[in-house]
Scaffold this motif. Structure first.
Motif, PDB file in Angstrom:
ATOM      1  N   ILE A  11       0.837  -1.203   0.000  1.00  0.00           N
ATOM      2  CA  ILE A  11       0.000   0.000   0.000  1.00  0.00           C
ATOM      3  C   ILE A  11       0.872   1.253   0.000  1.00  0.00           C
ATOM      4  CG2 ILE A  11      -1.570   1.371   1.439  1.00  0.00           C
ATOM      5  CD1 ILE A  11      -2.888  -1.302   2.243  1.00  0.00           C
ATOM      6  N   ILE A  12       1.902   1.277   0.802  1.00  0.00           N
ATOM      7  CA  ILE A  12       2.780   2.447   0.869  1.00  0.00           C
ATOM      8  C   ILE A  12       3.531   2.634  -0.452  1.00  0.00           C
ATOM      9  CG2 ILE A  12       4.795   3.437   2.044  1.00  0.00           C
ATOM     10  CD1 ILE A  12       2.114   3.509   3.616  1.00  0.00           C
ATOM     11  N   THR A  13       3.972   1.548  -1.046  1.00  0.00           N
ATOM     12  CA  THR A  13       4.681   1.636  -2.324  1.00  0.00           C
ATOM     13  C   THR A  13       3.778   2.204  -3.409  1.00  0.00           C
ATOM     14  OG1 THR A  13       6.048  -0.251  -1.702  1.00  0.00           O
ATOM     15  CG2 THR A  13       5.983   0.325  -4.038  1.00  0.00           C
ATOM     16  N   VAL A  14       2.570   1.677  -3.509  1.00  0.00           N
ATOM     17  CA  VAL A  14       1.632   2.163  -4.519  1.00  0.00           C
ATOM     18  C   VAL A  14       1.199   3.587  -4.183  1.00  0.00           C
ATOM     19  CG1 VAL A  14      -0.689   1.799  -5.458  1.00  0.00           C
ATOM     20  CG2 VAL A  14       0.845  -0.139  -5.176  1.00  0.00           C
ATOM     21  N   GLY A  15       1.070   3.890  -2.912  1.00  0.00           N
ATOM     22  CA  GLY A  15       0.622   5.211  -2.481  1.00  0.00           C
ATOM     23  C   GLY A  15       1.560   6.332  -2.863  1.00  0.00           C
ATOM     24  N   ALA A  16       2.800   6.011  -3.163  1.00  0.00           N
ATOM     25  CA  ALA A  16       3.757   7.051  -3.560  1.00  0.00           C
ATOM     26  C   ALA A  16       3.306   7.755  -4.839  1.00  0.00           C
ATOM     27  CB  ALA A  16       5.140   6.445  -3.742  1.00  0.00           C
ATOM     28  N   ASP A  17       2.593   7.041  -5.719  1.00  0.00           N
ATOM     29  CA  ASP A  17       2.125   7.623  -6.981  1.00  0.00           C
ATOM     30  C   ASP A  17       0.657   8.030  -6.938  1.00  0.00           C
ATOM     31  OD1 ASP A  17       4.571   7.331  -8.231  1.00  0.00           O
ATOM     32  OD2 ASP A  17       4.117   5.337  -8.993  1.00  0.00           O
ATOM     33  N   TYR A  18      -0.006   7.812  -5.822  1.00  0.00           N
ATOM     34  CA  TYR A  18      -1.439   8.096  -5.732  1.00  0.00           C
ATOM     35  C   TYR A  18      -1.686   9.598  -5.846  1.00  0.00           C
ATOM     36  CZ  TYR A  18      -6.251   7.282  -4.288  1.00  0.00           C
ATOM     37  OH  TYR A  18      -7.621   7.192  -4.250  1.00  0.00           O
ATOM     38  N   PRO A  19      -2.714  10.016  -6.603  1.00  0.00           N
ATOM     39  CA  PRO A  19      -2.948  11.448  -6.815  1.00  0.00           C
ATOM     40  C   PRO A  19      -3.139  12.258  -5.533  1.00  0.00           C
ATOM     41  CG  PRO A  19      -4.261  10.168  -8.356  1.00  0.00           C
ATOM     42  CD  PRO A  19      -3.616   9.190  -7.414  1.00  0.00           C
ATOM     43  N   ALA A  20      -3.720  11.680  -4.492  1.00  0.00           N
ATOM     44  CA  ALA A  20      -3.939  12.425  -3.248  1.00  0.00           C
ATOM     45  C   ALA A  20      -2.661  12.554  -2.425  1.00  0.00           C
ATOM     46  CB  ALA A  20      -5.024  11.749  -2.412  1.00  0.00           C
ATOM     47  N   VAL A  25      -2.471   8.554   1.857  1.00  0.00           N
ATOM     48  CA  VAL A  25      -2.542   7.088   1.795  1.00  0.00           C
ATOM     49  C   VAL A  25      -2.041   6.482   3.100  1.00  0.00           C
ATOM     50  CG1 VAL A  25      -1.638   5.048   0.607  1.00  0.00           C
ATOM     51  CG2 VAL A  25      -2.354   7.032  -0.715  1.00  0.00           C
ATOM     52  N   ARG A  26      -0.969   7.010   3.633  1.00  0.00           N
ATOM     53  CA  ARG A  26      -0.411   6.475   4.872  1.00  0.00           C
ATOM     54  C   ARG A  26      -1.406   6.609   6.029  1.00  0.00           C
ATOM     55  NH1 ARG A  26       4.414   9.123   5.234  1.00  0.00           N
ATOM     56  NH2 ARG A  26       5.447   7.455   4.126  1.00  0.00           N
ATOM     57  N   GLU A  27      -2.012   7.789   6.173  1.00  0.00           N
ATOM     58  CA  GLU A  27      -2.984   7.994   7.248  1.00  0.00           C
ATOM     59  C   GLU A  27      -4.206   7.101   7.075  1.00  0.00           C
ATOM     60  OE1 GLU A  27      -2.845   9.614  10.150  1.00  0.00           O
ATOM     61  OE2 GLU A  27      -0.747   9.836   9.576  1.00  0.00           O
ATOM     62  N   ARG A  28      -4.679   6.998   5.853  1.00  0.00           N
ATOM     63  CA  ARG A  28      -5.847   6.149   5.583  1.00  0.00           C
ATOM     64  C   ARG A  28      -5.537   4.687   5.872  1.00  0.00           C
ATOM     65  NH1 ARG A  28     -10.590   6.426   2.183  1.00  0.00           N
ATOM     66  NH2 ARG A  28     -11.747   4.690   3.036  1.00  0.00           N
ATOM     67  N   ILE A  45      -8.674 -12.712   9.131  1.00  0.00           N
ATOM     68  CA  ILE A  45      -7.453 -11.983   8.752  1.00  0.00           C
ATOM     69  C   ILE A  45      -7.238 -12.088   7.250  1.00  0.00           C
ATOM     70  CG2 ILE A  45      -4.933 -11.945   8.955  1.00  0.00           C
ATOM     71  CD1 ILE A  45      -5.292 -12.769  11.885  1.00  0.00           C
ATOM     72  N   LYS A  46      -7.381 -13.295   6.702  1.00  0.00           N
ATOM     73  CA  LYS A  46      -7.182 -13.477   5.248  1.00  0.00           C
ATOM     74  C   LYS A  46      -8.245 -12.728   4.454  1.00  0.00           C
ATOM     75  CE  LYS A  46      -4.318 -17.407   5.388  1.00  0.00           C
ATOM     76  NZ  LYS A  46      -3.641 -18.349   4.621  1.00  0.00           N
ATOM     77  N   ARG A  47      -9.460 -12.681   4.973  1.00  0.00           N
ATOM     78  CA  ARG A  47     -10.526 -11.934   4.303  1.00  0.00           C
ATOM     79  C   ARG A  47     -10.173 -10.439   4.273  1.00  0.00           C
ATOM     80  NH1 ARG A  47     -15.747 -13.733   6.661  1.00  0.00           N
ATOM     81  NH2 ARG A  47     -15.243 -15.592   5.469  1.00  0.00           N
ATOM     82  N   ALA A  48      -9.670  -9.931   5.376  1.00  0.00           N
ATOM     83  CA  ALA A  48      -9.271  -8.524   5.438  1.00  0.00           C
ATOM     84  C   ALA A  48      -8.077  -8.253   4.509  1.00  0.00           C
ATOM     85  CB  ALA A  48      -8.932  -8.138   6.869  1.00  0.00           C
ATOM     86  N   ILE A  49      -7.156  -9.202   4.431  1.00  0.00           N
ATOM     87  CA  ILE A  49      -6.005  -9.053   3.530  1.00  0.00           C
ATOM     88  C   ILE A  49      -6.474  -9.024   2.079  1.00  0.00           C
ATOM     89  CG2 ILE A  49      -3.958 -10.243   2.648  1.00  0.00           C
ATOM     90  CD1 ILE A  49      -3.414 -11.098   5.565  1.00  0.00           C
ATOM     91  N   ASN A  50      -7.427  -9.886   1.736  1.00  0.00           N
ATOM     92  CA  ASN A  50      -7.951  -9.884   0.364  1.00  0.00           C
ATOM     93  C   ASN A  50      -8.647  -8.571   0.036  1.00  0.00           C
ATOM     94  OD1 ASN A  50      -6.997 -12.394  -0.361  1.00  0.00           O
ATOM     95  ND2 ASN A  50      -8.816 -13.461   0.363  1.00  0.00           N
ATOM     96  N   LEU A  51      -9.355  -8.001   1.009  1.00  0.00           N
ATOM     97  CA  LEU A  51      -9.967  -6.689   0.805  1.00  0.00           C
ATOM     98  C   LEU A  51      -8.880  -5.635   0.574  1.00  0.00           C
ATOM     99  CD1 LEU A  51     -12.414  -4.786   0.816  1.00  0.00           C
ATOM    100  CD2 LEU A  51     -12.082  -4.575   3.282  1.00  0.00           C
ATOM    101  N   GLY A  52      -7.812  -5.716   1.340  1.00  0.00           N
ATOM    102  CA  GLY A  52      -6.700  -4.781   1.169  1.00  0.00           C
ATOM    103  C   GLY A  52      -6.033  -4.917  -0.192  1.00  0.00           C
TER     104      GLY A  52
END
Length: 95
Positions: A11-20, A25-28, A45-52
């Motif tokens: 998430i942090i890696t992808v968030g580097a290019d996120y428009p906002a 992204v980090r706070e969210r 836990i796996k269900r939450a990971i899949n959502l992520g």
């Protein structure tokens, strides 16, 4: 859980290019991870990971759309030069 750490890194890696921006992204991400901190059941836990992971794919889609729009605005939407109008026969230079 190692899958949770991997998801956070992704998430942090992808968030580097996120428009906002990365701070948004980090706070969210921190808020969403904190909401699910109480999970102990492996299936939950796996269900939450899949959502992520799904959310990461959505973020990548938003990033691609933003980049596409910027490229389109720069190159496609730019006004094309006006076509040259041919001179009437009486104003043409002899060949």
């Amino acid at each position: 859980h190692s899958l949770v750490r991997d998801l956070y890194r992704r998430i942090i890696t992808v968030g580097a290019d996120y428009p906002a921006g990365l701070p948004y992204v980090r706070e969210r991400a921190k808020r969403e991870f904190a909401k699910r901190r109480h999970l102990t059941d492996e299936v939950e836990i796996k269900r939450a990971i899949n959502l992520g992971r799904f959310m990461v794919k959505e973020m990548v889609g938003v990033i691609r759309l933003k980049k596409y729009r910027v490229l389109k605005q720069r190159y496609v939407d730019a006004e094309p030069p006006e076509p040259a109008t041919p001179l009437p026969p009486d104003q043409r230079e002899p060949a």
